[in-house]
Design a protein around this motif. Sequence first.
Motif, mmCIF file in Angstrom:
data_model
loop_
_atom_site.group_PDB
_atom_site.id
_atom_site.type_symbol
_atom_site.label_atom_id
_atom_site.label_comp_id
_atom_site.label_asym_id
_atom_site.label_seq_id
_atom_site.Cartn_x
_atom_site.Cartn_y
_atom_site.Cartn_z
ATOM 1 N N GLU A 80 10.354 1.603 0.817
ATOM 2 C CA GLU A 80 10.945 1.821 -0.504
ATOM 3 C C GLU A 80 11.772 0.601 -0.896
ATOM 4 O O GLU A 80 12.546 0.087 -0.091
ATOM 5 C CB GLU A 80 11.866 3.049 -0.371
ATOM 6 C CG GLU A 80 12.358 3.616 -1.676
ATOM 7 C CD GLU A 80 11.256 4.205 -2.521
ATOM 8 O OE1 GLU A 80 11.285 3.934 -3.737
ATOM 9 O OE2 GLU A 80 10.378 4.892 -1.970
ATOM 10 N N GLN A 134 0.865 -1.185 0.000
ATOM 11 C CA GLN A 134 0.000 0.000 0.000
ATOM 12 C C GLN A 134 0.897 1.230 0.000
ATOM 13 O O GLN A 134 1.820 1.315 0.820
ATOM 14 C CB GLN A 134 -0.913 -0.010 1.233
ATOM 15 C CG GLN A 134 -1.941 1.101 1.196
ATOM 16 C CD GLN A 134 -2.917 1.006 2.371
ATOM 17 O OE1 GLN A 134 -3.396 -0.067 2.693
ATOM 18 N NE2 GLN A 134 -3.203 2.119 2.998
ATOM 19 N N ARG A 135 0.615 2.130 -0.923
ATOM 20 C CA ARG A 135 1.458 3.327 -1.042
ATOM 21 C C ARG A 135 1.435 4.146 0.241
ATOM 22 O O ARG A 135 0.412 4.215 0.924
ATOM 23 C CB ARG A 135 0.980 4.198 -2.204
ATOM 24 C CG ARG A 135 1.437 3.687 -3.563
ATOM 25 C CD ARG A 135 1.073 4.647 -4.684
ATOM 26 N NE ARG A 135 -0.356 4.669 -4.944
ATOM 27 C CZ ARG A 135 -0.994 3.775 -5.699
ATOM 28 N NH1 ARG A 135 -0.328 2.798 -6.269
ATOM 29 N NH2 ARG A 135 -2.297 3.870 -5.893
ATOM 30 N N ASN A 136 2.569 4.791 0.530
ATOM 31 C CA ASN A 136 2.682 5.694 1.679
ATOM 32 C C ASN A 136 2.240 5.031 2.978
ATOM 33 O O ASN A 136 1.518 5.622 3.769
ATOM 34 C CB ASN A 136 1.834 6.963 1.469
ATOM 35 C CG ASN A 136 2.095 7.579 0.111
ATOM 36 O OD1 ASN A 136 3.257 7.653 -0.300
ATOM 37 N ND2 ASN A 136 1.056 7.975 -0.593
ATOM 38 N N HIS A 137 2.666 3.794 3.181
ATOM 39 C CA HIS A 137 2.278 3.070 4.393
ATOM 40 C C HIS A 137 3.541 2.656 5.124
ATOM 41 O O HIS A 137 4.504 2.214 4.486
ATOM 42 C CB HIS A 137 1.457 1.831 3.998
ATOM 43 C CG HIS A 137 0.693 1.230 5.132
ATOM 44 N ND1 HIS A 137 1.288 0.523 6.141
ATOM 45 C CD2 HIS A 137 -0.648 1.229 5.412
ATOM 46 C CE1 HIS A 137 0.360 0.112 7.001
ATOM 47 N NE2 HIS A 137 -0.820 0.529 6.578
ATOM 48 N N VAL A 178 -0.583 -1.445 -3.752
ATOM 49 C CA VAL A 178 0.568 -1.692 -4.626
ATOM 50 C C VAL A 178 0.441 -3.157 -5.038
ATOM 51 O O VAL A 178 0.451 -4.055 -4.199
ATOM 52 C CB VAL A 178 1.904 -1.453 -3.891
ATOM 53 C CG1 VAL A 178 3.090 -1.846 -4.769
ATOM 54 C CG2 VAL A 178 2.013 0.018 -3.483
ATOM 55 N N ASP A 205 -4.896 2.976 -3.024
ATOM 56 C CA ASP A 205 -3.444 2.995 -2.793
ATOM 57 C C ASP A 205 -2.782 1.631 -2.759
ATOM 58 O O ASP A 205 -1.649 1.504 -2.310
ATOM 59 C CB ASP A 205 -3.099 3.724 -1.472
ATOM 60 C CG ASP A 205 -3.396 5.209 -1.576
ATOM 61 O OD1 ASP A 205 -3.230 5.746 -2.683
ATOM 62 O OD2 ASP A 205 -3.807 5.817 -0.569
#
Length: 384
Positions: free
Chosen positions: A165, A157-160, A281, A279
């Motif tokens: 990264e 999930q993005r920005n989690h 991924v 969100d």
Amino acid sequence: MNVGSAGDVLEDNPVGKLQVYVYELPSKYNKKILQKDSRCLNHMFAAEIFMHRFLLSSPVRTRNPEEADWFYTPVYTTCDLTPTGLPLPFKSPRMMRSAIQLISSNWPYWNRTEGADHFFVVPHDFGACFHYQEEKAIERGILPLLRRATLVQTFGQRNHVCLKEGSITIPPYAPPQKMQAHLIPPETPRSIFVYFRGLFYDVNNDPEGGYYARGARASVWENFKNNPLFDISTDHPTTYYEDMQRSIFCLCPLGWAPWSPRLVEAVVFGCIPVIIADDIVLPFADAIPWEDIGVFLAEKDVPNLDTILTSIEPEVVLRKQRLLANPSMKQAMLFPQPAQPRDAFHQILNGLARKLPHDKNVHLKPGEKILDWSVGPVGDLKPW
């Protein structure tokens, strides 16, 4: 991303592009755990077991650690199941710390980089945050000792905080033989417009409602339970796999985590996945053209799901179905025994190969330390 480039990457052969050293750990970290509970071989977290087996006989394995590009530590952290088969993550952090302690004191390689050239398979709900409730997972964060390593995980999930990264997002495990056994003739007409089987509410863990699946599943049920285009229910029929092959669209909503095996099943059975998880991924997103094969729906738009799906042009539906029919798409979603070219094992290796060569600053200066062994919840610091 155009289909050409994504599809081409799926065909990559990682052999010759990387070498992996597999640490030999005492069997209490892997085989013994599995002997205690063979259910671990069939649950959606089984990638950690099959990746280990695959690497042991893979041509990318090197017996000489000095030649290795990557180091792999085989720890089965999800193989601790409740009677109903759900993984308990409570021992996982201690087990992982214990394994890292072992490799860092018996071999020199971990200490050179503090894990920056090591990868770990962590297929828990929220990866290396090691908790199945999102709040607690966020509170815990990724296990401190894994913060320089590459994590191969189902959670995306993005920005989690539980996805860092450079992680490699993989599909959950779905048993390939079992799916194979339920194939029906490909020319069978797809007479079901929208299909879904699963929970809409989780009364035991979310008695108030609205928290489970952020309310998206409840909204599907409340809006479409009487809609003739929607074949949705909580029953899990014996014809589940066959029904997916008779459906045009298969709903893949979030549950407690954004991902579930439905995504794999939809792709394998040629049913267009309708992804309802803001969100998210998706697995191998640099190799699989998800935008071209799936339909993405914002959680807030669930009440308009019928209008959105019925307004997709027939030629767009056909194009998605044609792409889904490509055997490489299906192969990339599966962990078959024995492994086959282009399968999920090879896609993981491709992902690791694309990260090479390692950055110069991967190696620490003599005496330099970045990770702090003493941080984390007190429970995690007890010996395993």
